[in-house]
Motif scaffolding. Structure first.
Motif, PDB file in Angstrom:
ATOM      1  N   ALA A  52     -23.820  16.105  11.593  1.00 40.80           N
ATOM      2  CA  ALA A  52     -24.876  15.113  11.797  1.00 40.80           C
ATOM      3  C   ALA A  52     -24.370  13.801  12.384  1.00 40.80           C
ATOM      4  O   ALA A  52     -25.162  12.884  12.612  1.00 40.80           O
ATOM      5  CB  ALA A  52     -25.612  14.861  10.487  1.00 40.80           C
ATOM      6  N   VAL A  53     -23.088  13.703  12.671  1.00 38.80           N
ATOM      7  CA  VAL A  53     -22.570  12.513  13.346  1.00 38.80           C
ATOM      8  C   VAL A  53     -23.252  12.344  14.705  1.00 38.80           C
ATOM      9  O   VAL A  53     -23.505  11.223  15.151  1.00 38.80           O
ATOM     10  CB  VAL A  53     -21.032  12.605  13.503  1.00 38.80           C
ATOM     11  N   ASP A  54     -23.588  13.441  15.340  1.00 49.49           N
ATOM     12  CA  ASP A  54     -24.286  13.423  16.629  1.00 49.49           C
ATOM     13  C   ASP A  54     -25.670  12.805  16.423  1.00 49.49           C
ATOM     14  O   ASP A  54     -26.470  13.322  15.642  1.00 49.49           O
ATOM     15  CB  ASP A  54     -24.412  14.855  17.154  1.00 49.49           C
ATOM     16  N   PRO A  55     -25.986  11.699  17.116  1.00 45.09           N
ATOM     17  CA  PRO A  55     -27.295  11.058  16.946  1.00 45.09           C
ATOM     18  C   PRO A  55     -28.481  11.974  17.257  1.00 45.09           C
ATOM     19  O   PRO A  55     -29.595  11.721  16.778  1.00 45.09           O
ATOM     20  CB  PRO A  55     -27.263   9.881  17.928  1.00 45.09           C
ATOM     21  N   ASP A  56     -28.270  13.034  18.009  1.00 50.77           N
ATOM     22  CA  ASP A  56     -29.355  13.966  18.324  1.00 50.77           C
ATOM     23  C   ASP A  56     -29.533  15.049  17.257  1.00 50.77           C
ATOM     24  O   ASP A  56     -30.478  15.832  17.338  1.00 50.77           O
ATOM     25  CB  ASP A  56     -29.106  14.631  19.684  1.00 50.77           C
ATOM     26  N   HIS A  57     -28.651  15.109  16.288  1.00 43.52           N
ATOM     27  CA  HIS A  57     -28.753  16.118  15.236  1.00 43.52           C
ATOM     28  C   HIS A  57     -29.978  15.819  14.374  1.00 43.52           C
ATOM     29  O   HIS A  57     -30.255  14.657  14.047  1.00 43.52           O
ATOM     30  CB  HIS A  57     -27.490  16.113  14.378  1.00 43.52           C
ATOM     31  N   PRO A  58     -30.722  16.838  13.973  1.00 43.42           N
ATOM     32  CA  PRO A  58     -31.931  16.604  13.162  1.00 43.42           C
ATOM     33  C   PRO A  58     -31.670  15.912  11.822  1.00 43.42           C
ATOM     34  O   PRO A  58     -32.567  15.260  11.281  1.00 43.42           O
ATOM     35  CB  PRO A  58     -32.497  18.009  12.927  1.00 43.42           C
ATOM     36  N   ALA A  59     -30.473  16.029  11.288  1.00 45.20           N
ATOM     37  CA  ALA A  59     -30.168  15.406   9.993  1.00 45.20           C
ATOM     38  C   ALA A  59     -29.445  14.068  10.136  1.00 45.20           C
ATOM     39  O   ALA A  59     -29.046  13.478   9.137  1.00 45.20           O
ATOM     40  CB  ALA A  59     -29.331  16.356   9.148  1.00 45.20           C
ATOM     41  N   HIS A  60     -29.285  13.584  11.350  1.00 41.74           N
ATOM     42  CA  HIS A  60     -28.533  12.346  11.576  1.00 41.74           C
ATOM     43  C   HIS A  60     -29.112  11.181  10.754  1.00 41.74           C
ATOM     44  O   HIS A  60     -28.376  10.480  10.049  1.00 41.74           O
ATOM     45  CB  HIS A  60     -28.497  11.990  13.060  1.00 41.74           C
ATOM     46  N   ALA A  61     -30.403  10.974  10.834  1.00 43.61           N
ATOM     47  CA  ALA A  61     -31.031   9.855  10.118  1.00 43.61           C
ATOM     48  C   ALA A  61     -30.886  10.027   8.606  1.00 43.61           C
ATOM     49  O   ALA A  61     -30.616   9.054   7.884  1.00 43.61           O
ATOM     50  CB  ALA A  61     -32.499   9.726  10.507  1.00 43.61           C
ATOM     51  N   TYR A  62     -31.048  11.256   8.122  1.00 44.75           N
ATOM     52  CA  TYR A  62     -30.925  11.509   6.684  1.00 44.75           C
ATOM     53  C   TYR A  62     -29.519  11.168   6.192  1.00 44.75           C
ATOM     54  O   TYR A  62     -29.344  10.458   5.196  1.00 44.75           O
ATOM     55  CB  TYR A  62     -31.248  12.969   6.350  1.00 44.75           C
ATOM     56  N   VAL A  63     -28.492  11.647   6.892  1.00 42.35           N
ATOM     57  CA  VAL A  63     -27.115  11.412   6.461  1.00 42.35           C
ATOM     58  C   VAL A  63     -26.774   9.933   6.582  1.00 42.35           C
ATOM     59  O   VAL A  63     -26.143   9.349   5.688  1.00 42.35           O
ATOM     60  CB  VAL A  63     -26.125  12.296   7.246  1.00 42.35           C
ATOM     61  N   THR A  64     -27.209   9.298   7.658  1.00 43.75           N
ATOM     62  CA  THR A  64     -26.975   7.870   7.836  1.00 43.75           C
ATOM     63  C   THR A  64     -27.585   7.089   6.678  1.00 43.75           C
ATOM     64  O   THR A  64     -26.935   6.218   6.085  1.00 43.75           O
ATOM     65  CB  THR A  64     -27.567   7.388   9.173  1.00 43.75           C
ATOM     66  N   ASP A  65     -28.824   7.403   6.322  1.00 44.64           N
ATOM     67  CA  ASP A  65     -29.508   6.737   5.220  1.00 44.64           C
ATOM     68  C   ASP A  65     -28.825   7.016   3.888  1.00 44.64           C
ATOM     69  O   ASP A  65     -28.637   6.114   3.065  1.00 44.64           O
ATOM     70  CB  ASP A  65     -30.969   7.187   5.167  1.00 44.64           C
ATOM     71  N   ARG A  66     -28.421   8.242   3.670  1.00 44.18           N
ATOM     72  CA  ARG A  66     -27.757   8.629   2.417  1.00 44.18           C
ATOM     73  C   ARG A  66     -26.454   7.852   2.224  1.00 44.18           C
ATOM     74  O   ARG A  66     -26.175   7.330   1.141  1.00 44.18           O
ATOM     75  CB  ARG A  66     -27.488  10.133   2.432  1.00 44.18           C
ATOM     76  N   LEU A  67     -25.663   7.751   3.286  1.00 43.86           N
ATOM     77  CA  LEU A  67     -24.397   7.016   3.198  1.00 43.86           C
ATOM     78  C   LEU A  67     -24.639   5.530   2.958  1.00 43.86           C
ATOM     79  O   LEU A  67     -23.934   4.898   2.176  1.00 43.86           O
ATOM     80  CB  LEU A  67     -23.560   7.236   4.464  1.00 43.86           C
TER      81      LEU A  67
END
Length: 143
Positions: A52-67
């Motif tokens: 999800a490090v890739d900004p286009d990954h569907p879970a990018h926002a979720y992982v960013t928010d979680r961290l």
């Protein structure tokens, strides 16, 4: 699935309003201990976190928010410990929070490779304890 895990298994860590700083940090160690019995979840979160490090990954926002939520909760716990005189004076709270979250995310990768060698909770507890002037309390879940 990960959102459900956060709402159920990790909820005591993310909703710490009535806990001291060391109690919150102890809860994070308890969560790491609990994860040692959930290899599938650890595998999923570790893999997803990397992908999800890739900004286009569907879970990018979720992982960013979680961290970000994890860093904020840990920083708050460290501030509570500081206010109570339980944190070493030389600790930079933002750096320590980022470091603790890095451990939370990185030690599981090592554990996946060597589960009989790596103690996720022990590694985390050792590093957190080095920041505190008081012993980490025993974790007690909410009633």
């Amino acid at each position: 699935m990960l959102e459900r895990w956060d709402r159920t298994e990790a909820s005591d860590f993310y909703v710490p309003e009535d806990r001291s700083g060391p109690q919150i940090l102890s809860g994070l160690v308890a969560l790491a201990e609990q994860n040692a019995n959930a290899r599938g979840v650890v595998d999923l979160t570790t893999t997803l976190g990397a992908e999800a490090v890739d900004p286009d990954h569907p879970a990018h926002a979720y992982v960013t928010d979680r961290l970000e939520r994890m860093r904020l909760v840990v920083a708050d716990a460290l501030r509570r410990a500081e206010a109570a005189g339980e944190l070493r004076a030389d600790v930079d709270i933002a750096d320590a929070a980022a470091g603790i979250v890095a451990l939370v995310e990185g030690v599981p990768l090592q554990w996946l490779y060597a589960p009989s060698t790596i103690d996720m909770a022990g590694a985390l507890a050792t590093m957190i304890q080095a920041l505190l002037l008081v012993p980490l309390p025993e974790w007690r879940p909410r009633d």
